[in-house]
Design an enzyme around this catalytic site. Structure first.
Site, PDB file in Angstrom:
ATOM      1  N   ASP A  83      -0.171  14.326  50.207  1.00 59.65           N
ATOM      2  CA  ASP A  83      -1.234  15.384  49.570  1.00 59.65           C
ATOM      3  C   ASP A  83      -1.165  16.418  50.533  1.00 59.65           C
ATOM      4  OD1 ASP A  83      -2.485  16.829  47.696  1.00 59.65           O
ATOM      5  OD2 ASP A  83      -4.451  15.580  48.123  1.00 59.65           O
ATOM      6  N   GLU A 129     -15.341  14.708  48.119  1.00 63.53           N
ATOM      7  CA  GLU A 129     -15.385  13.557  47.099  1.00 63.53           C
ATOM      8  C   GLU A 129     -16.751  12.610  47.069  1.00 63.53           C
ATOM      9  OE1 GLU A 129     -12.409  10.631  47.634  1.00 63.53           O
ATOM     10  OE2 GLU A 129     -12.700   9.639  45.705  1.00 63.53           O
ATOM     11  N   ASN A 139     -12.381  28.578  60.275  1.00 63.38           N
ATOM     12  CA  ASN A 139     -11.974  29.359  58.904  1.00 63.38           C
ATOM     13  C   ASN A 139     -11.639  28.547  57.776  1.00 63.38           C
ATOM     14  OD1 ASN A 139     -11.775  31.990  59.824  1.00 63.38           O
ATOM     15  ND2 ASN A 139     -10.374  31.711  61.360  1.00 63.38           N
ATOM     16  N   GLY A 140     -12.209  27.373  57.880  1.00 64.39           N
ATOM     17  CA  GLY A 140     -12.287  26.323  56.392  1.00 64.39           C
ATOM     18  C   GLY A 140     -10.646  26.034  56.191  1.00 64.39           C
TER      19      GLY A 140
HETATM   20  O1  ACK Z   1     -12.589  25.756  52.310  1.00 64.75           O
HETATM   21  P1  ACK Z   1     -13.499  25.268  52.865  1.00 64.75           P
HETATM   22  O2  ACK Z   1     -14.437  25.949  53.506  1.00 64.75           O
HETATM   23  O3  ACK Z   1     -13.114  24.284  53.864  1.00 64.75           O
HETATM   24  O4  ACK Z   1     -14.143  24.203  51.979  1.00 64.75           O
HETATM   25  C1  ACK Z   1     -14.060  22.923  52.282  1.00 64.75           C
HETATM   26  C2  ACK Z   1     -15.070  21.960  52.156  1.00 64.75           C
HETATM   27  O5  ACK Z   1     -15.488  21.704  53.493  1.00 64.75           O
HETATM   28  C3  ACK Z   1     -14.990  20.872  51.348  1.00 64.75           C
HETATM   29  O6  ACK Z   1     -14.065  20.176  51.737  1.00 64.75           O
HETATM   30  C4  ACK Z   1     -14.794  22.480  54.295  1.00 64.75           C
HETATM   31  N1  ACK Z   1     -14.276  21.644  55.513  1.00 64.75           N
HETATM   32  C5  ACK Z   1     -13.969  20.429  55.551  1.00 64.75           C
HETATM   33  N2  ACK Z   1     -13.693  19.770  56.707  1.00 64.75           N
HETATM   34  C6  ACK Z   1     -14.121  20.965  57.553  1.00 64.75           C
HETATM   35  C7  ACK Z   1     -13.951  21.013  59.145  1.00 64.75           C
HETATM   36  N3  ACK Z   1     -13.481  19.995  59.868  1.00 64.75           N
HETATM   37  N4  ACK Z   1     -14.492  22.140  59.415  1.00 64.75           N
HETATM   38  C8  ACK Z   1     -14.669  22.969  58.689  1.00 64.75           C
HETATM   39  N5  ACK Z   1     -14.895  23.146  57.364  1.00 64.75           N
HETATM   40  C9  ACK Z   1     -14.481  22.027  56.758  1.00 64.75           C
HETATM   41  C10 ACK Z   1     -13.527  22.719  53.693  1.00 64.75           C
END
Ligand code: ACK
Length: 952
Positions: A721, A606, A679-680
């Site tokens: 959320d 954001e 793994n996001g």
């Molecule tokens: O789905 P994603 O790969 O996982 O894409 C979003 C993006 O950043 C925007 O929020 C990734 N993200 C957020 N925090 C982390 C984290 N701690 N480690 C790895 N990816 C993250 C999230």
């Protein structure tokens, strides 16, 4: 020439008359045109002249009714037009056209050529003008076709003869209207038709009264959108919470929110507010009913919001309106006094009549005191005691006092001097003021310090000096002196401690020195005397005083607005800090930017980019981190909101909650550093690996999320959320709850929609009570958790698919719940359903969810029975009986792929019977869940073809 219409016209209408009946339409339909009830000429235009013809017949009430007929079946190349006048739409964006007609079966007409038709076309044209160009100049392109209308029921001559009429009714709708009105046009290409009636109407939600609010007649929205309507409180009602409802496209009211309540003096009877009767009252709008006036009060008139006190009775400002009226207490009992020379103690009994209250206090007045704090010896004082209560000040009647005169006794003011030796001490003192009478003698009392209980000695003398002998060397003694006059003994003048010397010495030292010592001792004693002289009655000074008990205060330890109970850790909301930066300092470690190495951008948040990188803290090994940064040009508020996530996250310490490593606030850009999750986010991760995990692996992820949520709920943190998109997954498939910012609820969430109350809420994931009145609790988080379960088991399917948010709200309200995803164990679906209990207290707690999942993981055989229903209402074999690709896709709720199939050349149902998974992928069905659904259905189609039936 029309050969056949003459007899149909007579018979059709004669026979049809009873069918039309009295025209009562549903009250959510507003008629814009009704050919049956139109008086006089309809004024419709027909072209050419030998085409449509207006026929007047009498209806069942013998009122003339206009109908149009055409029956040029014998001639080819018919193109007969009939057009209505302008039908104003009166603000409606969508109108409905209901056509009642009869149609002759071509086969029943002997000798008609093949050009005979059994359909006709209906068109419309939007216009602001009431004078359209003549019909003979009509061009088809100016008109939009609504539909080709065929009869469900056609009739033959025999039918007419038997008076068995086949009246057809067809309804079509036209949306997106913007101009003043529409013209309808009927095109006949050679059929034998009688238009018995044409009605044009729009739908509205009719005036409704609910929860003491009136919702005005509302025209429905143009598309399927709901129209939000604000209700107005009925007469004598007031808003408790703004009343709202939604008017649905089909003219029904949905989702009432808020309500009105009857204002003070009125109560709800049969959905309306009625005044309270005399003798009754209702003080607050929040009270449900009028109640009887409390004792000593009355209401002579209707609508009383409070009752008036009877004469002589009163109501204090702070008294609840439900309390009886009360009056001042009677006088207390006459006081009994005990006095010494400087203090008086008064005792009295309570008043016989407390006035009906429990808050009686006493006021004591002392006449004749020289100073407020001091009474003189041998002086007479007049004390009066008055009983008071909470309404005494409201009463004009004179107060009743109990009075008593009290004389203090004489005092002895003593000044001591001393001389000491090894075994004696000499004391000297000043006698009392001579005005207080002659001193007959002095009494000297002494004892060895700390030995008082064992032995004390009383000596008497007429002089005001005395030497006490026979004392022990090096020992401390305590002396007191009092005088006796004709009035009796006075009080002791106070105590003095003196120690005998250790060895013999000529103790009569410098007389000046002796005086100084004596004076200072005397000073101490005078002070004591004065302290005693402070007059106390019931512990208070003289004058008008009130004795009242201090209320017991319950004390709890507050820290920034949160109660810290011993043994429990509670989340502290950053807003409770006056300085939000302090919250960041308290909960997040400041990291020196030189310790961070940014590697690549992984997403957008954001407030700015999300990157991955490395963090090396002094004397620690380098770790992989995610770095969220605050983009340039932010406002102070945005900076605070951004960092609020760190102040929240920094308070948590749990393996299933994303861990905060620290923040960079001292240089720009401001950053939040968290552990890296390879793994996001869970939703994308699942979509990417659709169908690739075992149920146990999915369960493991869900167990982690539940454990994280259990921890958060025990910290009293409500997430608001919880959704798969806000769960992150690391390389070990450990899932962790993330996304804790304050503003994120839910500005950055693409799934959040504005609710009627202005807040943004991710409708599909949110419990109904949180949507309706923002009741966000751990129980509403449990609801969201149920949705996350569904997302996980369905590998990232969108909850409620393409349904609109409003439809979701409506469906949930009506009791629908998401069905079990494909291959979902029955127990898991049951757990989801438990999370979606309407009554939030019946939903499981996160701790119970963790235990349930642990139990299932330990006994995987429980996971064997599969719910296996992939469609909403679980009908058996939805594709049964379908004949086209379009219908088939619709039957399995996959019609979004209709064009994909057509474009790839699958136009007949037979052609799809051998489509494979890879072909599905090629033609654009990317989601494995959808592929699975379509393939299973294809198997079912094949089984149908072979005569067997497979249930999907
Ligand atoms: O789905 P994603 O790969 O996982 O894409 C979003 C993006 O950043 C925007 O929020 C990734 N993200 C957020 N925090 C982390 C984290 N701690 N480690 C790895 N990816 C993250 C999230």
């Amino acid at each position: 020439m029309a050969l056949y219409w003459i007899y149909p016209s007579i018979f059709i209408l004669y026979a049809v008359r009873p069918c039309l009946g009295l025209r009562n339409y549903p009250d959510n339909e507003v008629t814009l045109l009704d050919s049956v009830s139109a008086l006089g000429d309809l004024g419709w235009e027909a072209y050419p002249a030998e085409g449509w013809e207006e026929i007047s017949v009498m209806d069942e009430r013998n009122t003339p009714m206009r109908t149009y007929q055409v029956c040029n079946v014998m001639e080819a190349n018919q193109n007969n037009w009939l057009r209505t006048g302008l039908i104003p739409r009166h603000g409606a964006q969508r109108v409905y056209v209901e056509i009642k007609f009869t149609l002759r079966d071509c086969n029943s007409l002997p000798g008609v050529p093949g050009t005979c038709k059994e359909t006709f076309n209906v068109y419309y044209h939007e216009s602001n003008s009431e004078t359209p160009p003549p019909l003979r100049h009509l061009r088809e392109s100016q008109y939009l076709k609504i539909d080709t209308i065929a009869a469900d029921e056609s009739f033959t001559q025999t039918d007419v003869g038997d008076r068995v009429m086949k009246l057809n009714t067809e309804v079509r709708d036209i949306g997106g209207l913007t101009k003043r009105g529409i013209y309808l046009a009927f095109q006949d290409l050679g059929a034998c038709i009688a238009l018995v009636s044409v009605r044009v109407f729009y739908k509205r939600c009719p005036l409704a009264v609910l929860n003491l609010a009136r919702f005005a007649d509302t025209v429905t929205g143009g598309d399927s959108a709901l129209v939000e309507v604000r209700g107005a409180c009925l007469e004598d009602a007031e808003e408790l919470e703004p009343p709202r409802m939604f008017c649905s496209a089909d003219g029904g009211w949905l989702v009432p929110i808020g309500r009105c309540v009857c204002r003070p003096g009125f109560e709800e009877v049969d959905g309306h507010c009625q005044p309270c009767r005399s003798g009754f009252y209702k003080a607050s709008a929040m009270d449900a009913y009028c109640v009887k006036c409390p004792p000593h009060s009355y209401s002579h008139q209707d609508k009383a919001s409070e009752c008036v006190c009877e004469r002589g009775f009163y109501r204090a400002e702070t008294d609840p309106r439900s309390m009886a009226c009360t009056r001042p207490p009677s006088a207390p009992g006459t006081p009994i006094s005990t006095a010494n020379e400087t203090a008086v103690t008064l005792e009295w009994s309570p008043p016989r009549d407390s006035g009906g209250r429990g808050d009686v206090t006493y006021s004591v007045h002392c006449a004749g005191a020289r100073r407020k704090t001091e009474l003189l010896p041998r002086t007479t004082y007049s004390f009066s005691v008055e009983a008071l209560n909470g309404v005494s000040h409201l009463s004009p009647s004179p107060r009743t006092l109990a009075t008593v005169n009290v004389t203090t006794s004489q005092t002895v003011s003593v000044v001591l001097k001393e001389r000491r030796s090894k075994d004696s001490i000499t004391l000297a003192w000043h006698g009392p003021d001579s005005s207080e009478g002659n001193v007959l003698e002095y009494e000297v009392t002494y004892y060895e310090k700390n030995q008082r209980d064992q032995n004390y000695t009383v000596l008497k003398t007429k002089a005001n000096v005395m030497t006490v002998d026979g004392l022990k060397p090096g020992t401390t003694y305590v002396f007191r002196v009092r005088a006796r006059t004709e009035g009796g003994h006075g009080n002791y003048g106070g105590e003095i401690e003196l120690e005998t010397s250790h060895e013999d010495m000529l103790a009569v030292g410098d007389p000046n020195q002796s005086t100084i010592l004596a004076a200072s001792v005397a000073g101490g004693i005078v002070l004591l005397v004065l302290l005693v002289a402070c007059f106390v009655v019931s512990g208070r000074h003289c004058g008008y005083i009130k004795a009242k008990q201090d209320p017991e205060e319950e004390k709890m330890q507050f820290q920034h607005g949160r109660v810290n109970l011993p043994g429990s850790r509670t989340y502290i909301h950053p807003h409770t800090y006056e300085d939000p930066n302090q919250a960041v300092r308290d909960f997040a470690q400041e990291i020196d930017v030189s310790n961070i190495r940014i590697e690549r951008v992984i997403g957008a948040g954001e407030f700015g980019e999300v990157c991955s990188g490395r963090l090396r803290l002094p004397s620690k090994r380098e770790i992989h981190v995610a770095i969220k940064s605050l983009k340039a040009g932010y406002t102070e508020q945005q900076r605070r909101d951004f960092l609020s996530e760190a102040s929240i996250m920094g308070q948590f310490d749990h393996p299933n909650i994303i861990r905060l490593e620290g923040v960079v606030t001292r240089c720009k850009p401001v950053m939040i550093i968290t552990e890296y999750m390879e793994n996001g986010s869970l939703d994308t991760f699942l979509k990417k690996h659709d169908g690739q995990f075992t149920v146990l692996q999915l369960l493991g992820m869900l167990r982690g999320i539940a454990a994280g949520m259990q921890y958060l709920s025990e910290m009293n943190y409500v997430h608001r959320d919880l959704a798969a998109r806000n769960i992150l997954v690391n390389s070990n498939l450990v899932s962790k709850v993330s996304d804790f910012g304050l503003s994120r609820v839910l500005e950055d969430d693409p799934d959040a929609a504005y609710t009627t109350r202005g807040g943004k809420i991710p409708i599909r994931w949110t419990a109904p009570e949180a949507i309706a009145y923002r009741k966000f609790t751990s129980a509403s988080d449990v609801w969201s958790y149920g949705i996350v379960m569904w997302e996980v088991i369905s590998y990232g399917e969108r909850p409620y698919w393409e349904m609109s948010n409003q439809d979701v709200i409506k469906a949930i309200d009506e009791g629908y719940r998401l069905p079990a995803p494909m291959d979902c164990p029955v127990v898991m679906h049951q757990l989801m359903l438990d999370c979606w209990e309407k009554n939030r207290s019946e939903r499981p707690k996160f701790g119970q969810i963790v235990s349930t999942l642990d139990r299932l993981i330990r006994s995987p055989s429980c996971l064997k029975p599969l719910a296996n229903s992939a469609v909403w209402e679980d009908p058996p074999s939805p594709e049964a009986g379908v004949s086209t690709v379009e219908d088939w896709l619709e039957s399995i709720k996959m019609s979004q792929y209709k064009d994909h199939f057509t474009t790839a050349g699958y136009v007949t149902l037979d052609s799809v019977l051998y489509v494979s998974a890879s072909e599905l992928g090629k033609l654009g069905v990317a989601l494995a869940g959808h592929q699975k659904k379509i393939l299973t259905s294809i198997q079912s189609l094949q089984a149908q073809q072979q005569g067997t039936h497979v249930q999907v």
